[in-house]
Design a protein around this motif. Structure first.
Motif, PDB file in Angstrom:
ATOM      1  N   CYS A 120       0.890  -1.156  -0.002  1.00 57.44           N
ATOM      2  CA  CYS A 120       0.090   0.458  -0.458  1.00 57.44           C
ATOM      3  C   CYS A 120       1.236   1.084  -0.062  1.00 57.44           C
ATOM      4  N   LYS A 121       0.214   2.915   0.146  1.00 53.28           N
ATOM      5  CA  LYS A 121       1.169   3.225  -0.439  1.00 53.28           C
ATOM      6  C   LYS A 121       0.376   4.697   0.282  1.00 53.28           C
ATOM      7  N   ALA A 122      -0.060   5.714   0.216  1.00 52.53           N
ATOM      8  CA  ALA A 122      -0.446   6.865   0.908  1.00 52.53           C
ATOM      9  C   ALA A 122      -1.491   7.246  -0.728  1.00 52.53           C
ATOM     10  N   GLY A 123      -2.258   7.175   0.353  1.00 47.70           N
ATOM     11  CA  GLY A 123      -3.440   7.420  -1.026  1.00 47.70           C
ATOM     12  C   GLY A 123      -4.669   6.281  -1.160  1.00 47.70           C
ATOM     13  N   ASP A 124      -3.810   5.849  -0.834  1.00 47.92           N
ATOM     14  CA  ASP A 124      -5.127   4.102  -0.803  1.00 47.92           C
ATOM     15  C   ASP A 124      -6.076   4.013   0.382  1.00 47.92           C
ATOM     16  N   TYR A 125      -7.004   3.235  -0.112  1.00 50.52           N
ATOM     17  CA  TYR A 125      -7.939   2.590   0.935  1.00 50.52           C
ATOM     18  C   TYR A 125      -7.403   1.505   1.295  1.00 50.52           C
ATOM     19  N   ILE A 126      -7.414   1.114   2.632  1.00 44.48           N
ATOM     20  CA  ILE A 126      -7.078  -0.101   2.928  1.00 44.48           C
ATOM     21  C   ILE A 126      -7.897  -0.729   3.832  1.00 44.48           C
ATOM     22  N   GLU A 127      -8.079  -2.070   3.953  1.00 44.46           N
ATOM     23  CA  GLU A 127      -8.312  -2.769   5.598  1.00 44.46           C
ATOM     24  C   GLU A 127      -7.649  -3.819   5.843  1.00 44.46           C
ATOM     25  N   ALA A 128      -6.944  -3.666   7.213  1.00 44.01           N
ATOM     26  CA  ALA A 128      -5.988  -4.361   7.893  1.00 44.01           C
ATOM     27  C   ALA A 128      -6.047  -4.425   9.377  1.00 44.01           C
ATOM     28  N   ALA A 129      -5.592  -4.963   9.666  1.00 46.67           N
ATOM     29  CA  ALA A 129      -5.433  -4.634  11.472  1.00 46.67           C
ATOM     30  C   ALA A 129      -6.623  -4.996  11.646  1.00 46.67           C
ATOM     31  N   GLY A 130      -8.045  -4.942  11.372  1.00 41.25           N
ATOM     32  CA  GLY A 130      -9.580  -4.283  11.795  1.00 41.25           C
ATOM     33  C   GLY A 130      -9.707  -2.979  11.688  1.00 41.25           C
ATOM     34  N   VAL A 131      -9.271  -2.481  11.494  1.00 38.82           N
ATOM     35  CA  VAL A 131      -9.337  -1.187  10.808  1.00 38.82           C
ATOM     36  C   VAL A 131      -9.577  -1.177   9.519  1.00 38.82           C
ATOM     37  N   ALA A 132      -9.523  -0.118   8.851  1.00 39.27           N
ATOM     38  CA  ALA A 132     -10.154   0.609   7.410  1.00 39.27           C
ATOM     39  C   ALA A 132      -9.593   1.856   7.361  1.00 39.27           C
ATOM     40  N   GLY A 133      -9.207   2.997   6.813  1.00 42.37           N
ATOM     41  CA  GLY A 133      -9.245   4.074   6.216  1.00 42.37           C
ATOM     42  C   GLY A 133      -8.056   4.417   5.213  1.00 42.37           C
ATOM     43  N   THR A 134      -7.915   5.859   4.794  1.00 41.29           N
ATOM     44  CA  THR A 134      -6.866   6.006   2.907  1.00 41.29           C
ATOM     45  C   THR A 134      -5.514   6.679   4.346  1.00 41.29           C
ATOM     46  N   VAL A 135      -4.409   4.801   3.546  1.00 40.03           N
ATOM     47  CA  VAL A 135      -3.233   5.707   4.217  1.00 40.03           C
ATOM     48  C   VAL A 135      -3.034   7.274   3.824  1.00 40.03           C
ATOM     49  N   ASP A 136      -2.186   7.814   4.834  1.00 38.73           N
ATOM     50  CA  ASP A 136      -1.789   9.135   5.380  1.00 38.73           C
ATOM     51  C   ASP A 136      -0.199   8.847   5.095  1.00 38.73           C
ATOM     52  N   GLU A 137       0.085   8.409   6.132  1.00 42.37           N
ATOM     53  CA  GLU A 137       1.960   8.440   5.905  1.00 42.37           C
ATOM     54  C   GLU A 137       2.132   6.709   6.929  1.00 42.37           C
ATOM     55  N   ILE A 138       3.442   7.120   6.202  1.00 43.32           N
ATOM     56  CA  ILE A 138       3.683   5.390   6.376  1.00 43.32           C
ATOM     57  C   ILE A 138       5.149   5.985   7.070  1.00 43.32           C
ATOM     58  N   THR A 139       5.423   5.701   8.745  1.00 47.36           N
ATOM     59  CA  THR A 139       6.819   6.345   9.267  1.00 47.36           C
ATOM     60  C   THR A 139       7.460   5.092   9.955  1.00 47.36           C
ATOM     61  N   ILE A 165      -3.566  -7.477   4.115  1.00 49.91           N
ATOM     62  CA  ILE A 165      -3.837  -6.227   4.096  1.00 49.91           C
ATOM     63  C   ILE A 165      -5.068  -6.463   2.740  1.00 49.91           C
ATOM     64  N   VAL A 166      -5.840  -5.574   2.528  1.00 53.08           N
ATOM     65  CA  VAL A 166      -6.603  -5.339   1.740  1.00 53.08           C
ATOM     66  C   VAL A 166      -6.958  -4.075   0.588  1.00 53.08           C
ATOM     67  N   ASN A 167      -5.899  -3.846  -0.426  1.00 52.51           N
ATOM     68  CA  ASN A 167      -5.508  -2.513  -0.827  1.00 52.51           C
ATOM     69  C   ASN A 167      -7.048  -2.147  -1.973  1.00 52.51           C
ATOM     70  N   TYR A 168      -8.021  -1.111  -1.503  1.00 53.24           N
ATOM     71  CA  TYR A 168      -8.851  -0.871  -2.428  1.00 53.24           C
ATOM     72  C   TYR A 168      -8.616  -0.330  -3.239  1.00 53.24           C
ATOM     73  N   SER A 169      -7.764   0.595  -3.085  1.00 52.20           N
ATOM     74  CA  SER A 169      -7.558   1.373  -4.773  1.00 52.20           C
ATOM     75  C   SER A 169      -6.382   0.865  -5.348  1.00 52.20           C
ATOM     76  N   ALA A 170      -5.657   0.136  -5.341  1.00 51.51           N
ATOM     77  CA  ALA A 170      -4.869  -0.900  -6.390  1.00 51.51           C
ATOM     78  C   ALA A 170      -4.624  -0.799  -7.504  1.00 51.51           C
ATOM     79  N   MET A 171      -5.964  -0.879  -7.918  1.00 53.54           N
ATOM     80  CA  MET A 171      -6.713  -1.497  -9.345  1.00 53.54           C
ATOM     81  C   MET A 171      -7.809   0.101  -9.654  1.00 53.54           C
ATOM     82  N   PRO A 172      -7.373   0.307 -10.589  1.00 48.26           N
ATOM     83  CA  PRO A 172      -8.602   1.206 -11.114  1.00 48.26           C
ATOM     84  C   PRO A 172      -9.546   1.101 -11.696  1.00 48.26           C
TER      85      PRO A 172
END
Length: 275
Positions: A120-139, A165-172
């Motif tokens: 996943c990368k910044a801007g992707d909407y993912i579902e992982a570790a029991g939560v879901a949201g848009t990746v803002d930053e990987i520190t 990790i379910v990445n809903y934004s990986a495909m167009p």
């Protein structure tokens, strides 16, 4: 009293001897702190032109940590502390601290893996570790997600890498899966044609890949159609909401009933028992 008087007499010399060192140490610390922030900012600006935002921020955080570490060492050296012996002591203590902070080291290693393999990368909407949201930053140690209702969730990197990790934004494009039920006394052919017409005339439904409309189930209270159009990933939720509204309004206008779950209860009268 004589000792106190002696200390008071030596105070100007002590201030002259150590005061300058303290001032210079503070100057080194604040300049180093500024340079660490500057290094982070420059790294982001330079790498963002060629690399993904996720990689840029991760490398920038590493650059900040390296510069700030050297700043601390230089500050302590200016105060007269033997940094060589201090590094040796810190190295010996580092092993014990590392054992105590296995979770943090695991998060760091997982952060490196996230940047290398990029599930996943910044801007992707993912579902992982029991939560879901848009990746803002990987520190270095954690990943920050933003939910659709604007909450911020901080997830340890190891929790992401140790699970799916379910990445809903990986495909167009994405496929909408809708189940539409109609009553048993409704006209099946008419209902199916109405669903096809809705998809054909919707501007956000893609023609390629082709959509699917089919009779899927003869359920207890309804006849269920599956409606599976393809849409751009960015239009997923908006299209889903709009299609459900159009289907309900169109069915109402054409007397196609959408039944409620129901159960028929038959009461059977038992013969009277003679006494």
């Amino acid at each position: 009293m004589e000792n106190l008087q002696s200390y008071i007499e030596q105070l100007p010399d002590l201030v002259m001897a150590y005061g300058l060192k303290v001032v210079l140490a503070l100057i080194i610390f604040f300049i180093g702190k500024y340079l660490a922030a500057l290094a982070k900012r420059i790294t982001v600006n330079v790498l963002s032109r060629k690399l993904d935002k996720t990689v840029s921020f991760f490398v920038a955080n590493l650059a900040w940590a390296v510069v700030f570490t050297f700043t601390i060492i230089a500050t302590l050296g200016q105060l007269g502390i033997q940094t060589a012996s201090l590094v040796a002591v810190l190295g010996a203590a580092g092993l014990a601290v590392g054992l105590a902070l296995q979770g943090s080291l695991s998060n760091f290693a997982s952060g490196v893996l996230l940047v290398m393999f990029r599930p996943c990368k910044a801007g992707d909407y993912i579902e992982a570790a029991g939560v879901a949201g848009t990746v803002d930053e990987i520190t270095i140690f954690a990943t920050r997600l933003k939910t659709p209702d604007n909450k911020v969730i901080t997830v340890p990197n190891s929790s992401l890498m140790n699970g799916s990790i379910v990445n809903y934004s990986a495909m167009p494009t994405r496929r909408l899966d809708l189940v539409i039920g109609i009553s048993y006394d409704a006209d099946i052919r008419k209902a199916k044609q109405l669903l096809i017409d809705i998809l054909e005339n919707h501007e956000k439904v893609l023609k390629d890949p082709a959509y699917t409309v089919g009779l899927n189930d003869l359920a207890d209270s309804s006849i269920n159609f599956v409606v599976r159009p393809w849409v751009n990933s960015a239009d997923f939720l908006a299209t889903r909401f709009d299609l459900l509204e159009k289907i309900k309004l169109t069915f109402d206008e054409n007397d196609i009933g959408i039944p409620y779950p129901q159960m028929d209860i038959h009461v059977k009268e038992l013969p009277a028992v003679s006494k």
